[in-house]
Design an enzyme around this catalytic site. Structure first.
Site, short mmCIF file in Angstrom:
data_model
loop_
_atom_site.label_atom_id
_atom_site.label_comp_id
_atom_site.label_asym_id
_atom_site.label_seq_id
_atom_site.Cartn_x
_atom_site.Cartn_y
_atom_site.Cartn_z
N SER A 40 -7.27 -5.80 -5.96
CA SER A 40 -8.33 -6.44 -5.18
C SER A 40 -9.67 -6.35 -5.91
CB SER A 40 -8.45 -5.76 -3.81
OG SER A 40 -9.14 -4.53 -3.94
N ARG B 248 -0.13 7.71 -2.47
CA ARG B 248 0.40 8.77 -1.59
C ARG B 248 1.83 9.14 -1.97
NH1 ARG B 248 -0.81 5.79 3.78
NH2 ARG B 248 -1.39 4.16 2.29
N LEU C 61 11.37 -20.02 -5.56
CA LEU C 61 10.33 -19.22 -4.88
C LEU C 61 9.06 -19.20 -5.73
CD1 LEU C 61 9.44 -16.90 -2.82
CD2 LEU C 61 10.33 -15.30 -4.50
N ARG D 139 2.07 -5.22 5.84
CA ARG D 139 1.32 -4.18 5.16
C ARG D 139 2.17 -2.92 5.18
NH1 ARG D 139 -4.83 -2.80 4.54
NH2 ARG D 139 -4.56 -0.86 3.40
N ASP E 1 0.83 -1.21 0.00
CA ASP E 1 0.00 0.00 0.00
C ASP E 1 0.86 1.26 0.00
OD1 ASP E 1 -2.39 1.36 -0.04
OD2 ASP E 1 -2.73 1.23 2.12
N GLU F 26 1.28 -13.83 11.68
CA GLU F 26 1.75 -12.65 12.41
C GLU F 26 1.58 -11.44 11.49
OE1 GLU F 26 2.96 -12.54 15.60
OE2 GLU F 26 2.39 -14.65 15.71
N HIS G 84 2.46 3.62 -8.93
CA HIS G 84 2.25 2.20 -9.28
C HIS G 84 3.42 1.68 -10.10
CE1 HIS G 84 -1.61 2.38 -7.48
NE2 HIS G 84 -2.18 3.13 -8.42
N SER H 14 -8.03 -5.64 4.83
CA SER H 14 -8.55 -5.28 3.50
C SER H 14 -8.95 -6.47 2.62
CB SER H 14 -7.53 -4.41 2.76
OG SER H 14 -7.34 -3.19 3.42
N ARG I 134 -5.16 -2.62 8.65
CA ARG I 134 -6.35 -3.34 8.14
C ARG I 134 -5.90 -4.54 7.34
NH1 ARG I 134 -8.25 1.82 6.91
NH2 ARG I 134 -7.26 1.87 4.86
N TRP J 211 -11.72 -2.06 -8.37
CA TRP J 211 -12.49 -1.61 -9.55
C TRP J 211 -13.19 -0.29 -9.28
CZ3 TRP J 211 -11.65 -4.11 -13.97
CH2 TRP J 211 -11.25 -5.44 -13.92
C1 FPP Z 1 -1.53 0.29 -3.46
O1 FPP Z 1 -1.32 1.67 -3.50
C2 FPP Z 1 -1.34 -0.44 -4.74
C3 FPP Z 1 -2.36 -0.98 -5.50
C4 FPP Z 1 -3.75 -0.84 -5.17
C5 FPP Z 1 -2.16 -1.79 -6.72
C6 FPP Z 1 -0.98 -1.64 -7.57
C7 FPP Z 1 0.18 -2.44 -7.16
C8 FPP Z 1 1.27 -2.49 -7.93
C9 FPP Z 1 1.27 -1.77 -9.24
C10 FPP Z 1 2.45 -3.30 -7.55
C11 FPP Z 1 2.23 -4.73 -8.04
C12 FPP Z 1 3.34 -5.25 -8.78
C13 FPP Z 1 3.50 -6.57 -9.13
C14 FPP Z 1 4.59 -6.91 -10.06
C15 FPP Z 1 2.64 -7.64 -8.64
P1 FPP Z 1 -2.53 2.68 -3.35
O2 FPP Z 1 -2.85 3.20 -4.70
O3 FPP Z 1 -3.68 2.04 -2.64
O4 FPP Z 1 -1.84 3.78 -2.47
P2 FPP Z 1 -2.54 4.87 -1.52
O5 FPP Z 1 -3.09 4.10 -0.34
O6 FPP Z 1 -1.39 5.73 -1.15
O7 FPP Z 1 -3.58 5.57 -2.32
#
Ligand code: FPP
Length: 247
Positions: free
Chosen positions: A56, A15, A122, A179, A11, A198, A28, A187, A185, A60
């Site tokens: 998640s 920000r 892995l 997290r 997360d 943990e 991102h 989520s 959370r 959407w």
């Molecule tokens: C959280 O930041 C990130 C996401 C909701 C999704 C995007 C995740 C990535 C692009 C990395 C995944 C990479 C791979 C290779 C699996 P946020 O937008 O919720 O941040 P905020 O809480 O600061 O708004």
């Protein structure tokens, strides 16, 4: 204390970008690179499974432009990196409602899964269009269908059989959930699988998260006292202190 599975809620991308006056997608984009660095670090530390919450079932709700931007970054990432990751022993798997993803994204992910299927150091589960409730409901549906078809006696459904119907079938439950970004959370992440995990919340935003932060989370985990609902195992030293083991 051994650790076989780490799950991460990545997360803070938005920000991180906003703090720099950049579009959220820049966060991102950096986030994708960080995911690669952490996967390599996890492999080098001998962890067997890493689950990353990439998108998640609730994501959407974001503006369409951000959603399609995330998909396009993930698609480019897998197209570009899958063969290198596979060569370096990293197997890509996806968990989530993959049918609900745009077809080009699905295709690239399925290619990455196929290409890396022989890698053995892995396993990285990419949770895409994933929700813990979705996972539990689809497991329940699979079991109900098997029962209806006469292939499963409902009285035989126990925790092991239920776990085997989840998207993480055959994998150990996460020992540790990290997290980033400071929120406390879960989520709708791995709801069933994290029953005894943990939790470690880092204030660091995901694009700033480094292997050093990752190692700090694992070191913190190593000091935890995991009881799984039981009582604390006393160390030899404590027992000696009570005179149980002699003078
Ligand atoms: C959280 O930041 C990130 C996401 C909701 C999704 C995007 C995740 C990535 C692009 C990395 C995944 C990479 C791979 C290779 C699996 P946020 O937008 O919720 O941040 P905020 O809480 O600061 O708004």
């Amino acid at each position: 204390m051994s650790i076989s599975h780490v799950a991460i809620i990545m997360d803070g991308n938005g920000r991180w970008a906003e703090q720099r006056g950049l579009p959220r997608l820049a966060g991102h984009s950096r986030g994708v690179e960080v995911a690669r660095e952490i996967a390599v670090a996890a492999r080098d530390m001998g962890i067997g499974y890493l689950t990353l919450f990439a998108f998640s079932t609730e994501n959407w709700k974001r503006p369409a432009e951000e959603v399609s931007g995330i998909f396009s970054l993930l698609r480019q990432f897998f197209a570009r990196e899958a063969s290198d990751l596979a060569r370096s022993g990293i197997r890509i798997r996806t968990i989530g409602d993959i049918e609900g993803l745009p077809e080009p994204v699905r295709r690239v992910i399925e290619d990455a899964e196929r290409m890396s299927s022989g890698a053995q150091r892995l396993v990285v589960n990419i949770a895409m269009n994933y929700g813990g409730r979705w996972d539990v409901v689809s497991a329940a549906r699979k079991l109900a269908e098997a029962a209806l078809a006469g292939d499963l006696d409902p009285s035989l459904i126990d925790e092991n059989r239920f776990a085997a119907a989840l998207s993480t079938a055959g994998q150990p439950d996460p020992d540790l959930v990290i997290r980033t970004g400071g929120d406390m959370r879960i989520s709708n992440f791995l709801l069933w699988q994290t029953a005894y995990s943990e939790l470690y919340v880092s204030p660091v935003l995901w694009p700033d998260f480094t292997p050093v932060h990752f190692k700090a989370a694992l070191d913190d985990f190593a000091s935890r006292d995991r009881r799984f609902g039981g009582i604390r195992k006393r160390s030899d030293e404590q027992r000696r202190g009570e005179g149980v083991d002699g003078p």
